[in-house]
Design a protein around this motif. Sequence first.
Motif, PDB file in Angstrom:
ATOM      1  N   MET A 121       0.741  -1.030  -0.064  1.00 24.85           N
ATOM      2  CA  MET A 121       0.292  -0.009   0.045  1.00 24.85           C
ATOM      3  C   MET A 121       0.807   1.331   0.037  1.00 24.85           C
ATOM      4  N   ARG A 122       2.011   1.017   0.478  1.00 24.87           N
ATOM      5  CA  ARG A 122       2.824   2.267   0.531  1.00 24.87           C
ATOM      6  C   ARG A 122       3.464   2.639  -0.865  1.00 24.87           C
ATOM      7  N   ARG A 123       3.367   1.655  -2.170  1.00 29.65           N
ATOM      8  CA  ARG A 123       3.840   2.168  -3.224  1.00 29.65           C
ATOM      9  C   ARG A 123       3.222   2.837  -4.094  1.00 29.65           C
ATOM     10  N   ASN A 124       1.806   3.021  -4.190  1.00 30.27           N
ATOM     11  CA  ASN A 124       1.078   4.004  -4.819  1.00 30.27           C
ATOM     12  C   ASN A 124      -0.136   4.194  -4.450  1.00 30.27           C
ATOM     13  N   ALA A 125      -0.840   5.117  -5.008  1.00 39.55           N
ATOM     14  CA  ALA A 125      -2.295   5.234  -4.476  1.00 39.55           C
ATOM     15  C   ALA A 125      -3.328   4.344  -5.115  1.00 39.55           C
ATOM     16  N   LYS A 150      -4.942  12.434  -0.390  1.00 32.88           N
ATOM     17  CA  LYS A 150      -4.610  12.882   0.927  1.00 32.88           C
ATOM     18  C   LYS A 150      -4.544  11.605   2.019  1.00 32.88           C
ATOM     19  N   ASP A 151      -5.364  10.685   1.683  1.00 37.29           N
ATOM     20  CA  ASP A 151      -5.353   9.470   2.820  1.00 37.29           C
ATOM     21  C   ASP A 151      -3.987   8.799   2.671  1.00 37.29           C
ATOM     22  N   TRP A 152      -3.778   8.722   1.394  1.00 38.84           N
ATOM     23  CA  TRP A 152      -2.496   8.087   0.993  1.00 38.84           C
ATOM     24  C   TRP A 152      -1.359   8.776   1.524  1.00 38.84           C
TER      25      TRP A 152
END
Length: 401
Positions: free
Chosen positions: A27-31, A384-386
């Motif tokens: 999940m850190r990789r992209n939106a 924003k959440d990402w």
Amino acid sequence: MLDPCRAILSFNEGRDPERLQMKYANMRRNAFIFLRGTCHLFYARLAEAGNILPSPAAWCCGDLHLENFGSYKGDNRLAYFDINDFDEAAMAPLTWDLVRFVCSVLAGAESLGLRKPQARALGRAFLASYREVLMKGKSRWVERDIASGLVGTLLGSLAQRQRAAFLDRRTVRKGAARRLLVDGRKGLPVTPAQRSRVERFFSEFAPSQPDPAFFKVLDVARRVAGTGSLGIERYIVLVQGKGSPNGNFLLDLKRAQPSSMAASLKRAQPQWKTEAERIVTLQRRLQAVSMAFLHPVKMGKRDYVLRALQPSEDRVTLDGAVNSLQEMEDVMRTMGEVVASAHLRGAGRQGSAIADELIAFAQKKKWIADVMAAAQDCSKQLAKDWQAYCKAYDRGFFSQN
């Protein structure tokens, strides 16, 4: 005020830590991957915003995004292209499915190599195709003989795939015997207790089937697949099938969870006996042809969905460096047809709108602009959440809790 990071932490509580850390890293990789992994957050935000226009109630996939479509072998052994994940399925305003899908296109624009105007054009192409099919009121299906472009290629490769070659990629052989490949990427080892539970389940399940010997268990591994479901109890099971070594089959056994979509709806849902019954009933209802070996089952006191293993390579993967904009648009239009057809198949069932209501809704045009506007709002909130997630992840929030 909703705190996205604490909401994510709370939602994933109790999952297998090893695979959960894989999910958080992905999940850190992209939106776009973040969107896939946070369906619960998407619908909580959507309900919070309250900006979705009134629309007929339909049986919805619930987790509609670019990578939840793919090819599979139906229970008639023919290859089809359809929605392939119904874990979040529920009765909802049909626009909830559409907004999530278009948001996925907008969120995936960068990884697809698209500019924002191009991504918006693809979203509109999806909605236009959806509208065309819904207005006619007749569901369609996509199979190899009528499919073209990337979808046709995908179905053709599935139809031509040799079972032995597929098994060779997912197993290791010792003479005539096979064992699952436990490589840390697609498969992880099970404990003796987990293996025993799965073997005991199949020994009880097999006698109820036409060919009990088919379900003789040869090996079991924990499955690593998807994003949203990572960390949920899930197994790859190698069974005898039609005989070793090349007639073996791979099955997917996955614990059933409540729908994130339903959790954010004020609408009453049917009283399903189990979550597995909900998932399987709606998958059978909304797909053109059911996936092979699809069953709601119980292992001990927990509910699971059993089905044929669907490899990740059977999904459409779009890449702006490889695919032209026209090829992508063709796929969007096919996906629009598939979604409209699913909504039509579910029409008039257990309280959903009848087909005439869906047709009347499709004949209007304003809802397309409303869906596009809502999807853009959702994609901005997603960004924003990402960003908040990335900051929390980088400071170790998700490894310390």
